[in-house]
Design an enzyme around this catalytic site. Structure first.
Site, mmCIF file in Angstrom:
data_model
loop_
_atom_site.group_PDB
_atom_site.id
_atom_site.type_symbol
_atom_site.label_atom_id
_atom_site.label_comp_id
_atom_site.label_asym_id
_atom_site.label_seq_id
_atom_site.Cartn_x
_atom_site.Cartn_y
_atom_site.Cartn_z
ATOM 1 N N LYS A 1 -25.701 -18.012 21.871
ATOM 2 C CA LYS A 1 -25.388 -19.250 21.651
ATOM 3 C C LYS A 1 -26.909 -19.892 21.763
ATOM 4 O O LYS A 1 -27.641 -19.527 22.880
ATOM 5 C CB LYS A 1 -24.483 -20.099 22.253
ATOM 6 C CG LYS A 1 -24.374 -21.547 22.266
ATOM 7 C CD LYS A 1 -23.067 -21.985 23.163
ATOM 8 C CE LYS A 1 -22.865 -23.462 22.834
ATOM 9 N NZ LYS A 1 -21.665 -23.992 23.724
ATOM 10 N N SER B 1 -17.883 -25.987 21.206
ATOM 11 C CA SER B 1 -19.494 -26.283 20.808
ATOM 12 C C SER B 1 -19.718 -24.873 20.318
ATOM 13 O O SER B 1 -20.790 -24.822 19.572
ATOM 14 C CB SER B 1 -20.171 -27.104 21.521
ATOM 15 O OG SER B 1 -20.251 -26.299 22.648
ATOM 16 N N SER C 1 -15.303 -25.293 25.129
ATOM 17 C CA SER C 1 -16.198 -24.730 24.158
ATOM 18 C C SER C 1 -16.237 -23.165 23.978
ATOM 19 O O SER C 1 -16.908 -22.615 22.904
ATOM 20 C CB SER C 1 -17.809 -25.306 24.189
ATOM 21 O OG SER C 1 -17.801 -26.676 23.756
HETATM 22 N N1 GLN Z 1 -15.137 -30.513 22.741
HETATM 23 C C1 GLN Z 1 -15.659 -30.946 24.204
HETATM 24 C C2 GLN Z 1 -16.633 -31.932 23.996
HETATM 25 O O1 GLN Z 1 -17.112 -32.179 22.863
HETATM 26 C C3 GLN Z 1 -16.154 -29.864 25.234
HETATM 27 C C4 GLN Z 1 -17.513 -29.197 24.443
HETATM 28 C C5 GLN Z 1 -17.891 -28.182 25.508
HETATM 29 O O2 GLN Z 1 -17.170 -27.233 26.086
HETATM 30 N N2 GLN Z 1 -19.062 -27.863 25.459
HETATM 31 O O3 GLN Z 1 -17.166 -32.514 24.934
#
Ligand code: GLN
Length: 484
Positions: free
Chosen positions: A76, A151, A175
């Site tokens: 990532k 994400s 995420s």
């Molecule tokens: N979808 C969640 C957010 O937008 C979690 C994102 C994440 O775990 N980085 O904050």
């Protein structure tokens, strides 16, 4: 025999060790497939020619003692990689080349891993669909125009499409687990403090954790073993005895007590998810474990609490992007004007929304009503889990309230997007480990995941439960290579 890119990490490692494959051969196979898969938009930065050089070097002097002997791995683009562009999916870091390496990626290279490239993600890891990336959305290999989750959407897509044998993501509120669930892959968020946050672009520091994303549970155990380490460079890293997760992996979970929290039966949950959960419960019983109904009474408050705590920390973490120290800069008439233009042009909509919410809940007059209150509720959520773990060894829930949705379907409605995190955020708020494993397909043939939540530092138990369920579920992903 399946082609190299279809094999699991464990299989590739065995073939390299038995000299059936060379690292160069394996690396070339993944590069070739990645080249053919540009339509998925999984990569932000390719590192293909250096990867081949590294593989050749490995083959000249192979070390088969390593856990990832000459294995190419794409990661990532939130992990800082020394000398290689790291963008966090943002325009503001579009030209950022770190002068240091994140500990987690360093651990991978030390065990013989080779950097294949940097994978697309939501901007600063804020999102559930990979649609907030400055580098455009990523397609889910499961189906054209479906989001790969977020994400870590570039990671989940690259993994499911066989562009990398394993990958790593970060999980602040889901995420790793949500994109794993959307792509029929395995994703584990470790206990807070297990994997160093050093060199990971920060989103919400009290919630962020790196973790493995893999094709099966065994690979997940191998990769966790590599990346989990105590690190003095991260003040929240915890020095505890880490297991040899892969060699201690067992499918014997007889007598384990698994909790089913009644509060996760949320209103409007699709019947398919409910059925999947029931099926999971049956599988667990078949494995000889005991099912126990439990209550996590503050579950309802987890999402609002998360969406106060996470933006608050994000607004503070993102204050450093001012156009002075590094990253994108927009010319201004004076210093303040430069700051304003840099941040207005450099950040995308979702990131700005989080910064505004974060600064609001931290501002004097609102701090007590929102931020402080959220911190108190966070403790209650943690206590719910502490109480449950007096009677159970782990907890089983669905990973997400739906399967992968269409690109664009939720991007104009932040609240419906945030609802996707309903089953994953409590785990981050309580600092617990959680794994998502593919457990079935919905009526469209899209994967659905189940989540197993563990006690702090008890990754081994959730891996074992996942391992035994995986055997029973015998999940097959339905991927047609439509993008090639
Ligand atoms: N979808 C969640 C957010 O937008 C979690 C994102 C994440 O775990 N980085 O904050």
């Amino acid at each position: 025999m399946s082609s190299i890119t279809e094999l699991s990490l464990n299989e590739i490692v065995s073939n390299i060790k038995s000299k059936k494959f060379s690292s160069t051969e394996v690396t070339k196979a993944f590069i070739e497939r990645s080249e053919k898969s540009k339509k998925l938009n999984a990569y932000v930065t390719e590192n293909f020619s250096s990867a081949i050089d590294c593989a050749k070097k490995f083959d000249e002097k192979p070390n088969y003692e390593l856990k990832l002997p000459g294995i190419p791995i794409a990661v990532k683009d939130l992990f800082c990689t020394n000398g290689i562009k790291t963008t966090a999916g943002s325009k503001i870091l579009n030209n950022f080349i770190p002068a240091y390496e994140s500990t987690v990626t360093q651990n991978i290279w030390q065990q013989g891993g080779i950097l294949l490239g940097k994978l697309n993600c939501d901007e600063f890891a804020m999102g559930s669909s990979n649609e907030t990336s400055f580098f455009g959305n990523v397609h889910n290999p499961i189906g054209e125009n479906l989001v790969p989750g977020g994400s870590s959407g570039g990671s989940s897509a690259a993994l499911a499409a066989n562009l990398t044998p394993v990958t790593i993501g970060t999980d602040t509120g889901g995420s790793i687990r949500q994109p794993a669930s959307f792509t029929g892959t395995v994703g584990l968020k470790p206990t807070y403090g297990s994997c160093s946050r050093y060199g990971i672009v920060a989103f919400a520091s009290s919630l962020d954790q790196a973790g493995p994303m893999t094709k099966n549970v065994k690979d997940c155990a191998i990769l966790l073993e590599v990346i989990s380490s105590f690190d003095k460079k991260d003040s929240t890293s915890i020095d505890f005895k880490r297991n040899n997760y892969s060699s201690e992996l067992t499918n014997n979970i007889k007598g384990k007590k698994i909790g089913i929290p009644k509060e996760y039966r949320v209103d409007g949950m699709p019947q398919e998810i409910e059925n999947l959960w029931k099926k999971g419960i049956e599988f667990i019983k078949d494995c000889g474990a005991e099912i126990i109904d439990i209550s996590l009474p503050h579950t309802n408050y987890a999402l609002p609490t998360y969406y106060i705590v996470a933006p608050a920390e994000a607004s503070s973490n993102l204050a450093r992007y001012d156009g002075v120290k590094y990253g994108f800069r927009s010319a201004g008439e004076n210093l303040i004007d430069m700051y304003e233009k840099t941040r207005s042009e450099g950040f995308g909509e979702e990131v700005k929304r989080r910064i505004m919410i974060g600064t609001y809940v931290l501002s004097s007059g609102y701090y007590d009503a929102y931020y402080l209150k959220a911190q108190k509720v966070r403790q209650l959520i943690k206590k719910d889990f502490d109480d449950a773990y007096k009677i159970v060894d782990a907890i089983l829930t669905p990973s997400t309230p739906s399967s992968a949705f269409k690109i664009g379907e939720k991007s104009d409605d932040p609240v419906s997007m945030y609802l996707n995190d309903i089953f994953t955020v409590p785990v981050n708020l309580a600092g617990l480990p959680g794994i998502s494993i593919p457990a079935g397909l919905d009526k469209n043939g899209y994967p659905l995941g189940l989540q197993i939540i563990g006690k702090p530092f008890d990754e081994q138990t959730i891996l074992n439960i996942a391992y035994s369920m995986e055997e029973k579920i015998n999940f097959k992903n339905n991927i047609s290579d439509w993008w090639i």
